[in-house]
Scaffold this active site. Sequence first.
Site, mmCIF file in Angstrom:
data_model
loop_
_atom_site.group_PDB
_atom_site.id
_atom_site.type_symbol
_atom_site.label_atom_id
_atom_site.label_comp_id
_atom_site.label_asym_id
_atom_site.label_seq_id
_atom_site.Cartn_x
_atom_site.Cartn_y
_atom_site.Cartn_z
ATOM 1 N N MET A 233 0.867 -1.123 -0.134
ATOM 2 C CA MET A 233 0.040 0.178 0.099
ATOM 3 C C MET A 233 0.619 1.515 -0.026
ATOM 4 O O MET A 233 2.017 1.182 0.132
ATOM 5 C CB MET A 233 -0.726 -0.055 1.072
ATOM 6 C CG MET A 233 -1.856 -1.087 1.345
ATOM 7 S SD MET A 233 -2.920 -1.119 2.486
ATOM 8 C CE MET A 233 -3.984 0.289 2.199
ATOM 9 N N HIS A 234 0.144 2.362 -0.226
ATOM 10 C CA HIS A 234 0.798 3.797 -0.065
ATOM 11 C C HIS A 234 1.664 4.070 -1.025
ATOM 12 O O HIS A 234 2.123 5.268 -0.926
ATOM 13 C CB HIS A 234 1.479 3.671 1.330
ATOM 14 C CG HIS A 234 0.678 3.200 2.562
ATOM 15 N ND1 HIS A 234 -0.845 3.660 2.798
ATOM 16 C CD2 HIS A 234 0.818 2.537 3.422
ATOM 17 C CE1 HIS A 234 -1.096 3.057 3.680
ATOM 18 N NE2 HIS A 234 -0.196 2.330 4.389
ATOM 19 N N ASP B 94 -2.897 -5.097 0.387
ATOM 20 C CA ASP B 94 -2.269 -6.232 1.220
ATOM 21 C C ASP B 94 -3.093 -6.698 2.263
ATOM 22 O O ASP B 94 -3.418 -7.935 2.385
ATOM 23 C CB ASP B 94 -0.705 -6.086 1.173
ATOM 24 C CG ASP B 94 -0.221 -5.047 2.062
ATOM 25 O OD1 ASP B 94 -1.002 -4.338 2.764
ATOM 26 O OD2 ASP B 94 0.939 -4.842 2.044
#
Length: 489
Positions: A78-79, A237
């Site tokens: 992520m991110h 995830d």
Amino acid sequence: MLFIGIDLGTSSVKLLLMDEDGNVKNIVSREYPLYFPHPGWSEQNPEDWYKETMEGLKELLEGFPKEEVAGISFGGQMHGLVILDEKDEVIRPAILWNDGRTTEECDYLNNTIGKETLSKYTANISFTGFTAPKILWVENNEPDNFARIKKIMLPKDYIAYKLTGVNCTDVSDASGMLLLDVENRKWSEEMCEICHITEDMLPRLYESYECVGTVLPDVAAELGISVNVKVAAGAGDNAAAAVATGTVGDGRCNISLGTSGTIFVSSAKFGVDKNNALHAFCDANGAYHLMGCMLSAASCNKWWMDDILRTKEYAKEQESITKLGENHVYYLPYLMGERSPHNNPNARATFIGMTMDTTREDMTQAVLEGVAFALRDSFEVAKSLGIPITRTKICGGGAKSPLWKKIIANVLNISVDVLETEEGPSLGGAMLAAVACGVYNNVEEAAAKIVKVVDTVEPDPELAAKYEKRYQQFRQIYPACIPVFEAIK
């Protein structure tokens, strides 16, 4: 029919092939480089992701009837920030979730814009790993690159774009960008203004189980699959792993004892705790979830065993630990600072309570209990929002320890369910693909069919009462240490 789950991780991509009954037919992993151009920075080249994903897909399908592949979906780190120009070329290497360069941008967002304002717009506050502060960093430090931005993507969505030509993301992964109005599942106009971007730069939003398109003809030809193969949006995830563990539906819980530790609580209703101690994100099944992330979980035990005791005999070290709930030694598991629920990068790991008769076993037990107590800190925040939690799934390397599972069951005073298979985000991605293809009506139905519990660790009332007393003592230690942590940072 066959379904493919693609888990785009930080060190490698893991690909999983599943049939419509949930049986795993094949698994392939392929690694790619991770770059650290400056201390605290962490980057990868999106082209490396796609190259290894395509090679992995070819390896995954070798020997299997390719014409039976019906769907593909994702779990992913992520991110991360992926930016493309008007020619659809990657402008610069992706800035990853574990990159720490955005301290100034986070301070600006949390203190100048304000945490209350951020929470109002996005249900979350800013962390260095999130995407929005990365966008501001590019604007502040690489203005020429910022001026070229036409598309902003998350890591797994770059793969989806290359497979389908559709600039898309799902609401669970988008929740971690600090750009999404989580409650209303739409982009925040205010956050776009704050980050000086336009909404048309951002991907189209989908639910995780929705079909975003089909594979492009050249991709289908290269892989030997049909052009009718559906691609579902997938999930971040942790949300994808929650699908794989059946943590969908109101009040479902999953604890991951990996290098870091997470407590993931699904909720039918949107909710934010008053201190933003937990992340409030959209879920992969159309609802919401809260997530607490502690930065050091199983890594605490690994550090204690490998670096301090200098042994690999993890199980042997735990054999002689029998006096649960009676340990006078406490351990704060903050080897890398802490994220949830304290959000304090200056926190440090600490032993307290040792005396002349403290033993090696006491210290080892304190490490296991300290992680469990820290998980309960986040667990208590979730419970304070009225979410009914009576049991949890457990996964990750630390979950292989029977002793640790027993400690967690009694510290949290809930039943702990152990799963038959544990393939994480790749399995969750394949399950989402099966839902998108209509094999299952929804994510909960898929989870009920595929996820199997093989053992349950029940709390013991007497031991749980002992741990309740210990936890109340544990929770006094961190506040008392805050001035010390500030002084020694």
